[in-house]
Design an enzyme around this catalytic site. Structure first.
Site, mmCIF file in Angstrom:
data_model
loop_
_atom_site.group_PDB
_atom_site.id
_atom_site.type_symbol
_atom_site.label_atom_id
_atom_site.label_comp_id
_atom_site.label_asym_id
_atom_site.label_seq_id
_atom_site.Cartn_x
_atom_site.Cartn_y
_atom_site.Cartn_z
ATOM 1 N N CYS A 31 2.464 25.178 -31.036
ATOM 2 C CA CYS A 31 0.954 26.329 -31.595
ATOM 3 C C CYS A 31 2.035 27.427 -32.349
ATOM 4 O O CYS A 31 2.594 28.282 -31.984
ATOM 5 C CB CYS A 31 0.422 26.863 -30.246
ATOM 6 S SG CYS A 31 -0.644 28.219 -30.802
ATOM 7 N N CYS A 34 0.347 30.406 -32.275
ATOM 8 C CA CYS A 34 0.899 31.281 -31.509
ATOM 9 C C CYS A 34 2.379 32.042 -31.403
ATOM 10 O O CYS A 34 3.021 33.227 -31.278
ATOM 11 C CB CYS A 34 1.082 30.433 -29.913
ATOM 12 S SG CYS A 34 -0.139 30.010 -30.029
#
Length: 296
Positions: A31, A34
Site C-alpha cells: 500500500c 500506507c
C-alpha cells in the site's frame, strides 16, 4: 510502534487502551499511501510523549482482525479508548489533520491548561428539548458529522423513523467511508424491512424451530426486534448467526450487530481531567460478546 497480531491483540490493544488511548494503523506492505502515513504517525507518537500508543496491524496477515473492525480499505486508522473504538479515518491524512484528529480525543499535555467542567446540564434523552437542540446544531453547521449522527441517532431512539430518514439524506454519500453513518443506515433498513415484512415473530420462530440454521429467518427476526427497540434481544439473535456462520450474507450479521451498538451507545460525557468516562455496561458487555465470537 508495535506490530499487533491476533495473539497479542488483547494485551497490546484492548488492555492497553484501558490506560492510554491506542491508535491502530491497518496497513499492508504493497500500500503506497500506507508508506506515507506510517512515518507521520510514528513521528506524532514521539511528539505526543505518551499521550497515545501507536500499533500497526498488517491487514493481509491479520484478516480476522481487519474484518472485526470493518476495514474496507487501507490505510485505515481506528482510535480505541476503554477497550472500544471511538473514532477513525481512512486514507493518508496530512500531519495537520492528524493532529486535529488526535487533539479531539486525547487528554491535554501536562503543561496545557485543562478544560473547565461541563456546566451545561444534559437534556433528557429523546426529549423534545434534546431533539430541538440537536436539530439546531445541524442547522447551524450542516457539515458537522458528529452533530448529524447525534440528531439521527436521537430520532431513531425516539421512534421517529421517517424524520430520521430525512435528516440522514444529506450524508447518504458518506455511508461508504464513515462507519457510524453506515450503522445508522443499517438500522433504518432493518426497521423498514420489518415494517414491510409479512412474517411476524411467531412465524419466524416456527421456521427457526424447524431449522436452527435458517439464517434468513433469524436475520428477519433480528430486524423485527430492532423495529421494536429490543436491542439486546436483536443482538442475541445476530450472535446466533455469527456462532454458526461468521461470514453469512456478506458479513450482514456482524455489521448489523455493530450498527446496534453504535446506535445505543450514549455520547461520552465531557470531563475536566481528561479521564475516560465509564463505559455503558450494556454496550461494554455486548462488545465483549461480539469479540469473543468473531475472534474465536
Amino acid at each position: 510502534m508495535i506490530d499487533v497480531t491476533l495473539e497479542n491483540f488483547e494485551t497490546e490493544v484492548i488492555a492497553a487502551s484501558m490506560e492510554t488511548p491506542v491508535l491502530v494503523d491497518f496497513w499492508a506492505p504493497w500500500c503506497g499511501p500506507c508508506k506515507v502515513i506510517g512515518p507521520l504517525l510514528e513521528k506524532l507518537e514521539t511528539a505526543y510523549e505518551g499521550r497515545f500508543k501507536l500499533v500497526k496491524i498488517d491487514s493481509d496477515q491479520e484478516q480476522q482482525l481487519a474484518a472485526a473492525f470493518g476495514v474496507r480499505s487501507i490505510p485505515t486508522c481506528i482510535l480505541l479508548k476503554g477497550g472500544q473504538p471511538v473514532d477513525g479515518f481512512m486514507g493518508a491524512l496530512p500531519e495537520g489533520q492528524l493532529r486535529q484528529f488526535l487533539d479531539k480525543h486525547l487528554p491535554p499535555a501536562a503543561d496545557e491548561p485543562e478544560a473547565g467542567p461541563e456546566l451545561e446540564p444534559e437534556l433528557p434523552a429523546g426529549s423534545d428539548a434534546q431533539l430541538e437542540k440537536l436539530q439546531q446544531s445541524v442547522a447551524v453547521d450542516p457539515a458537522n458529522d458528529e452533530a448529524r449522527f447525534g440528531y439521527v441517532q436521537a430520532l431513531l431512539l425516539a421512534g421517529r423513523l421517517e424524520d430520521a430518514k430525512l435528516a440522514f439524506a444529506p450524508v447518504l454519500d458518506k455511508v461508504a467511508v464513515v462507519r457510524r453513518f453506515d450503522s445508522l443506515q443499517r438500522v433504518m433498513e432493518a426497521m423498514h424491512a420489518a415494517e414491510a415484512s409479512e412474517h411476524g415473530l411467531p412465524a419466524l420462530d416456527a421456521r427457526i424451530e424447524a431449522n436452527r440454521r435458517d439464517f434468513d429467518a433469524r436475520f428477519a427476526r433480528a430486524q423485527s426486534l430492532i423495529a421494536q427497540h429490543r436491542w439486546t434481544d436483536a443482538m442475541d439473535e445476530l450472535l446466533e448467526i455469527l456462532m454458526r456462520d461468521k461470514a453469512w450474507n456478506d458479513d450482514a450479521a456482524r455489521k448489523t450487530y455493530i450498527a446496534i451498538l453504535d446506535l445505543i451507545e450514549p455520547p461520552k460525557a465531557k470531563v475536566a481531567d481528561g479521564q475516560i468516562p465509564p463505559d455503558d455496561p450494556t454496550v461494554a458487555t455486548y462488545r465483549r460478546r461480539l469479540s469473543s465470537v468473531v475472534l474465536s
